[in-house]
Design an enzyme around this catalytic site. Structure first.
Site, PDB file in Angstrom:
ATOM      1  N   ARG A  95     111.280-104.927  56.163  1.00 27.53           N
ATOM      2  CA  ARG A  95     112.565-104.760  55.499  1.00 27.53           C
ATOM      3  C   ARG A  95     112.619-103.318  54.988  1.00 27.53           C
ATOM      4  O   ARG A  95     111.697-102.874  54.298  1.00 27.53           O
ATOM      5  CB  ARG A  95     112.666-105.715  54.314  1.00 27.53           C
ATOM      6  CG  ARG A  95     113.900-105.471  53.491  1.00 27.53           C
ATOM      7  CD  ARG A  95     113.711-105.941  52.070  1.00 27.53           C
ATOM      8  NE  ARG A  95     114.869-105.563  51.278  1.00 27.53           N
ATOM      9  CZ  ARG A  95     114.852-105.503  49.961  1.00 27.53           C
ATOM     10  NH1 ARG A  95     113.756-105.786  49.296  1.00 27.53           N
ATOM     11  NH2 ARG A  95     115.926-105.154  49.296  1.00 27.53           N
ATOM     12  N   ASN A 148     107.979-107.419  53.387  1.00 24.84           N
ATOM     13  CA  ASN A 148     109.156-107.129  52.572  1.00 24.84           C
ATOM     14  C   ASN A 148     108.685-106.540  51.248  1.00 24.84           C
ATOM     15  O   ASN A 148     108.325-107.259  50.332  1.00 24.84           O
ATOM     16  CB  ASN A 148     109.939-108.436  52.361  1.00 24.84           C
ATOM     17  CG  ASN A 148     111.174-108.266  51.492  1.00 24.84           C
ATOM     18  OD1 ASN A 148     111.415-107.198  50.940  1.00 24.84           O
ATOM     19  ND2 ASN A 148     111.948-109.323  51.364  1.00 24.84           N
ATOM     20  N   ILE A 153     115.477-114.717  40.322  1.00 28.30           N
ATOM     21  CA  ILE A 153     116.164-115.274  39.146  1.00 28.30           C
ATOM     22  C   ILE A 153     117.178-116.337  39.583  1.00 28.30           C
ATOM     23  O   ILE A 153     117.271-117.405  38.979  1.00 28.30           O
ATOM     24  CB  ILE A 153     116.878-114.153  38.345  1.00 28.30           C
ATOM     25  CG1 ILE A 153     115.878-113.079  37.921  1.00 28.30           C
ATOM     26  CG2 ILE A 153     117.605-114.720  37.141  1.00 28.30           C
ATOM     27  CD1 ILE A 153     116.512-111.751  37.526  1.00 28.30           C
ATOM     28  N   ARG A 179     117.262-100.964  36.521  1.00 26.03           N
ATOM     29  CA  ARG A 179     118.417-100.130  36.853  1.00 26.03           C
ATOM     30  C   ARG A 179     119.604-100.469  35.951  1.00 26.03           C
ATOM     31  O   ARG A 179     119.840-101.632  35.642  1.00 26.03           O
ATOM     32  CB  ARG A 179     118.858-100.345  38.308  1.00 26.03           C
ATOM     33  CG  ARG A 179     117.835 -99.965  39.332  1.00 26.03           C
ATOM     34  CD  ARG A 179     118.464 -99.980  40.724  1.00 26.03           C
ATOM     35  NE  ARG A 179     117.452 -99.978  41.751  1.00 26.03           N
ATOM     36  CZ  ARG A 179     117.222-100.999  42.570  1.00 26.03           C
ATOM     37  NH1 ARG A 179     117.944-102.096  42.478  1.00 26.03           N
ATOM     38  NH2 ARG A 179     116.292-100.915  43.485  1.00 26.03           N
ATOM     39  N   GLU A 232     114.899-113.844  54.068  1.00 25.16           N
ATOM     40  CA  GLU A 232     115.029-112.553  54.746  1.00 25.16           C
ATOM     41  C   GLU A 232     113.981-112.415  55.838  1.00 25.16           C
ATOM     42  O   GLU A 232     114.211-111.801  56.872  1.00 25.16           O
ATOM     43  CB  GLU A 232     114.859-111.421  53.727  1.00 25.16           C
ATOM     44  CG  GLU A 232     116.015-111.318  52.753  1.00 25.16           C
ATOM     45  CD  GLU A 232     115.658-110.540  51.497  1.00 25.16           C
ATOM     46  OE1 GLU A 232     116.085-109.395  51.392  1.00 25.16           O
ATOM     47  OE2 GLU A 232     114.938-111.083  50.633  1.00 25.16           O
ATOM     48  N   HIS A 281     120.563-105.462  50.064  1.00 24.40           N
ATOM     49  CA  HIS A 281     120.188-106.880  50.176  1.00 24.40           C
ATOM     50  C   HIS A 281     120.962-107.540  51.324  1.00 24.40           C
ATOM     51  O   HIS A 281     121.207-108.751  51.309  1.00 24.40           O
ATOM     52  CB  HIS A 281     120.518-107.670  48.895  1.00 24.40           C
ATOM     53  CG  HIS A 281     119.712-107.286  47.693  1.00 24.40           C
ATOM     54  ND1 HIS A 281     120.275-107.180  46.450  1.00 24.40           N
ATOM     55  CD2 HIS A 281     118.403-107.004  47.546  1.00 24.40           C
ATOM     56  CE1 HIS A 281     119.341-106.848  45.571  1.00 24.40           C
ATOM     57  NE2 HIS A 281     118.179-106.736  46.215  1.00 24.40           N
TER      58      HIS A 281
END
Ligand code: ADP
Length: 396
Positions: A90, A7, A332, A240, A384, A179
């Site tokens: 991923r 990933n 986070i 971003r 994931e 995501h």
């Protein structure tokens, strides 16, 4: 089967070696701060965690280090790389052509490559990961699992932009969302952990990491999400910008003589909390420390990040006409106690009170709202990798 799941994030790479029969993790870890300085963390199942500091200019060096440590004589869990049956990757964006997981061949590689302009921070990193695995383990099957898939259930009112319809017809311009593997896993896990009804529940997932997004999941299906055609839309992120007035671009272009490509690079790589703090850091740990030491820009950037997360949560409560649970995940979401506290402080109108003691938890399924709160707030660590391993086995 043994599946190596890779990933690749923009500055990090998580890996797990998973035995698909038992779904047990045989070894896992991460490479952090790729392109900054570089740190490999390796944890064999039942063994000691090892940390190796080493230069990792790109994802190729990072994957080479992962493969080396998996077969190293002392703590490796494999005798040779031949024991790896398949690699699951991923991949951020499959555009409108790749809407389901796919076994990677030349055509898939080309489409993923074409989608680099849609996912400029991640698709190139994903491709580097795939190519490095093909080069270092020739002949092994590689599978791509796309971030966009879970969001395909959004209704048109959520995914259509308010622009001329011809751009949807010609170029499939719409909200895709990202995501997806994480939002899918975390919403299902939250429903299970909190004893909600999969067919009658309203869950909001806040995936907060280097890249961050929120999704609204009604009856186990995604009905809206904050990222768009690309991961640039929505929350303020590490580098971003998230949402902004598009006219800002024209204004800066005119004032600074910049073209659209320079501006998009600025929005993807030089903005977010990194840009808001004059390049101090995109890492919330660094920002938290700076804010604690009196750096006002860092404190303001963290505030702006949390404020926007809270606004998105509020808008998804409206979209679903209610909410049963809010799940925090991602680097986070799972670890940022102060960020969680700040975000939840905006949600009093939903009848939510934070349990400050519970909020000290990190990285495991845990309820952090008080028992009398009207909506349950929980930490739900994402997985994931397990979802990707399952998809990989299904295709190989
Ligand atoms: P990616 O989007 O690259 O997968 P992650 O989900 O791994 O990112 O999140 C990485 C981010 O998590 C780091 O940049 C850092 O800001 C944040 N983070 C990790 N640990 C903590 C912590 N203890 N407190 C606050 N933020 C943290």
């Amino acid at each position: 089967m043994k599946v190596l799941v890779i990933n690749c994030g923009s500055s990090s790479l998580k890996y797990q070696l998973i035995d698909s029969e038992t779904e047990q993790v045989q070894a896992k870890g991460l490479c952090e701060r790729i392109g900054i300085d570089g740190r490999l963390v390796y944890q064999p199942a039942g063994g000691e965690k090892e940390t190796v500091e080493a230069a990792m200019p790109t994802h190729t060096e990072a994957i080479q280090m992962v493969l080396d440590i998996l077969v190293n004589e002392k703590t490796g869990v494999l005798k040779s790389l031949d024991e790896v049956d398949a690699i699951g990757h991923r991949v951020l964006h499959g555009g409108h052509k790749l809407t389901k997981s796919v076994k990677i061949d030349d055509e898939a590689l080309q489409i993923i490559d074409e989608c680099c302009d849609l996912g400029p921070l991640h698709n190139p990193a994903n491709l580097m990961g795939i190519r490095a695995c093909m080069q270092l383990m020739p002949g092994k099957p590689n599978v791509a699992v796309f971030d966009t898939a879970f969001h395909q259930t959004m209704p048109a009112k959520a995914y259509m932009y308010g622009i001329p319809y011809e751009y949807y017809e010609k170029y499939h311009i719409r909200k895709y969302g990202f995501h997806g593997t994480s939002h899918s896993f975390v919403s299902k896990e939250a429903i299970k952990f909190l004893g909600l009804d999969p067919d009658n529940s309203k869950v909001i997932v806040a995936h907060l990491g280097n890249g961050s997004s929120v999704s609204a999941v009604q009856n186990s299906k995604c009905v809206d999400t904050s990222m768009g055609l690309t991961p640039l839309e929505g929350l303020i992120m590490g580098t971003r910008s998230g949402d902004l007035d598009p006219a800002v671009l024209e204004y800066i272009a005119r004032k600074e003589g910049k073209d659209i490509f320079e501006l998009l690079t600025m929005l993807n790589k030089k903005s977010g909390v990194y840009g808001m703090t004059k390049g101090l850091s995109s890492d919330f740990r660094d920002l938290g420390e700076a804010a604690a030491n009196g750096n006002e820009l860092a404190a303001n950037a963290i505030d702006a990040f949390c404020y926007r997360v809270a606004k998105y949560i509020g808008s998804y409560v409206a979209a679903m006409n209610g909410v049963d649970a809010i799940a925090f995940t991602g680097g986070i979401g799972e670890n940022g106690l102060e960020e969680r506290e700040k975000i939840v402080s905006y949600l009093g109108y939903l009848g939510i009170t934070l349990d400050e003691e519970a909020n000290k938890q990190r990285g495991k399924n845990f309820v952090i709202s008080t028992p009398d709160s009207k909506v349950t707030v929980a930490i739900i660590p994402t997985n994931e990798e397990l979802m990707i391993a399952r998809e990989t086995v299904a295709l190989v």
